[in-house]
Design a protein around this motif. Sequence first.
Motif, short mmCIF file in Angstrom:
data_model
loop_
_atom_site.label_atom_id
_atom_site.label_comp_id
_atom_site.label_asym_id
_atom_site.label_seq_id
_atom_site.Cartn_x
_atom_site.Cartn_y
_atom_site.Cartn_z
N MET A 98 0.83 -1.20 0.00
CA MET A 98 0.00 0.00 0.00
C MET A 98 0.86 1.25 0.00
N THR A 99 0.52 2.21 -0.84
CA THR A 99 1.23 3.49 -0.90
C THR A 99 0.38 4.64 -0.38
N THR A 100 -0.92 4.44 -0.28
CA THR A 100 -1.82 5.49 0.20
C THR A 100 -1.53 5.83 1.65
N LYS A 101 -1.50 7.10 1.97
CA LYS A 101 -1.31 7.54 3.34
C LYS A 101 -2.67 7.68 4.01
N LEU A 102 -2.86 6.93 5.08
CA LEU A 102 -4.13 6.97 5.80
C LEU A 102 -4.07 8.04 6.89
N LYS A 103 -5.21 8.63 7.18
CA LYS A 103 -5.24 9.68 8.17
C LYS A 103 -5.06 9.12 9.57
N ARG A 104 -4.51 9.92 10.43
CA ARG A 104 -4.32 9.54 11.82
C ARG A 104 -5.67 9.50 12.52
N VAL A 105 -5.89 8.48 13.32
CA VAL A 105 -7.15 8.36 14.06
C VAL A 105 -7.11 9.29 15.26
N GLN A 106 -8.12 10.13 15.37
CA GLN A 106 -8.21 11.03 16.51
C GLN A 106 -8.68 10.25 17.73
N THR A 107 -8.60 10.87 18.88
CA THR A 107 -9.01 10.20 20.11
C THR A 107 -10.50 9.93 20.08
N GLU A 112 -13.69 3.47 13.69
CA GLU A 112 -12.99 4.53 12.96
C GLU A 112 -12.02 3.95 11.94
N VAL A 113 -11.28 2.92 12.34
CA VAL A 113 -10.34 2.27 11.42
C VAL A 113 -11.11 1.63 10.26
N TYR A 114 -12.21 0.96 10.59
CA TYR A 114 -13.03 0.31 9.57
C TYR A 114 -13.54 1.33 8.56
N LYS A 115 -14.10 2.44 9.03
CA LYS A 115 -14.64 3.45 8.13
C LYS A 115 -13.56 4.08 7.26
N THR A 116 -12.40 4.32 7.85
CA THR A 116 -11.30 4.92 7.10
C THR A 116 -10.85 4.00 5.97
N LEU A 117 -10.68 2.72 6.28
CA LEU A 117 -10.28 1.76 5.26
C LEU A 117 -11.37 1.56 4.21
N ARG A 133 -11.02 -7.83 9.89
CA ARG A 133 -11.93 -8.97 9.94
C ARG A 133 -13.32 -8.58 9.44
N LEU A 134 -13.75 -7.36 9.79
CA LEU A 134 -15.05 -6.87 9.31
C LEU A 134 -15.02 -6.68 7.79
N LEU A 135 -13.94 -6.14 7.29
CA LEU A 135 -13.81 -5.94 5.84
C LEU A 135 -13.78 -7.27 5.11
N LYS A 136 -13.14 -8.25 5.74
CA LYS A 136 -13.11 -9.59 5.14
C LYS A 136 -14.50 -10.20 5.12
N LYS A 137 -15.25 -9.99 6.20
CA LYS A 137 -16.63 -10.48 6.26
C LYS A 137 -17.49 -9.82 5.18
N LYS A 159 -13.54 17.32 -6.76
CA LYS A 159 -12.65 16.17 -6.92
C LYS A 159 -12.81 15.16 -5.78
N ASN A 160 -13.75 15.42 -4.89
CA ASN A 160 -13.94 14.54 -3.74
C ASN A 160 -14.82 13.36 -4.13
N ILE A 161 -14.19 12.23 -4.48
CA ILE A 161 -14.94 11.06 -4.93
C ILE A 161 -15.84 10.52 -3.82
N LYS A 162 -15.36 10.52 -2.59
CA LYS A 162 -16.18 10.02 -1.48
C LYS A 162 -17.46 10.84 -1.35
N ALA A 163 -17.35 12.17 -1.46
CA ALA A 163 -18.53 13.03 -1.36
C ALA A 163 -19.49 12.76 -2.50
N MET A 164 -18.96 12.46 -3.70
CA MET A 164 -19.82 12.15 -4.85
C MET A 164 -20.59 10.85 -4.60
N ILE A 165 -19.89 9.85 -4.06
CA ILE A 165 -20.54 8.58 -3.77
C ILE A 165 -21.61 8.77 -2.71
N ASP A 166 -21.30 9.54 -1.67
CA ASP A 166 -22.28 9.79 -0.61
C ASP A 166 -23.52 10.50 -1.15
#
Length: 236
Positions: A16-25, A32-37, A73-77, A139-146
Amino acid sequence: MQLELRETDRQPGQSMTTKLKRVQTRIDYVDEVYKTLLDAISDGSIAPGTRLTQEEIAEQMEVSRSPVLQALRLLKKDGLVQDAPGRGVLVTPLTIESISNLYLIRGALDNLAAKMAAARGAAIDPVYVSRGREISKGKNIKAMIDADMAFHNAIYEASGNPLIAQSAQVYWVHLRRAMGAVLQSSKQRESIWLEHEAIAQAISAGDVVKAGELSDLHTTHARENLIERLSQYLAQ
């Protein structure tokens, strides 16, 4: 395989080369990890065939490995990742057969929802279309999908049958990935919202037959466009 279907020399199984955002507290790190991925896989930031490891994800998001393991595991399910040779998992490839099957199911549900909404004399708030068109200019693909999902969910709700939305959600997890590929094209973004507007107008007019026909046409176009782009990529 490249989800975004853009020019790239990425090979299946490449790290993986994509930089994932840091999870806030937060209280629920797993969610949060599931949604980000999920978002990264859906919008094409993380391509099919990309190898994911707990260590790399945990380091980038600054969380322990435990919530990462549970999220994977959730993503695999969900069928979004699969076991990789050696260590970690791979983002599940998009195939013509899987995309075709998904759109057949989506088409049946959308057709039913549109006709039921029209029969009830429901009105789809025009803000869904105006907002979607505005977002599609960016250019926000996620916003377009939403925005696309919000429009279709409005029709599901307008149908008066809650089972349609419940059934559709099972498939939308995978449809988001397909949409992420289609929405890379600005031309497709414009035609999508023209079709959405026509469906909404037919529903508001109470035209059951037209609402169903336009819904079918919309799904067919989406399916054909994606299969064409995916076929071109696989032929390279």
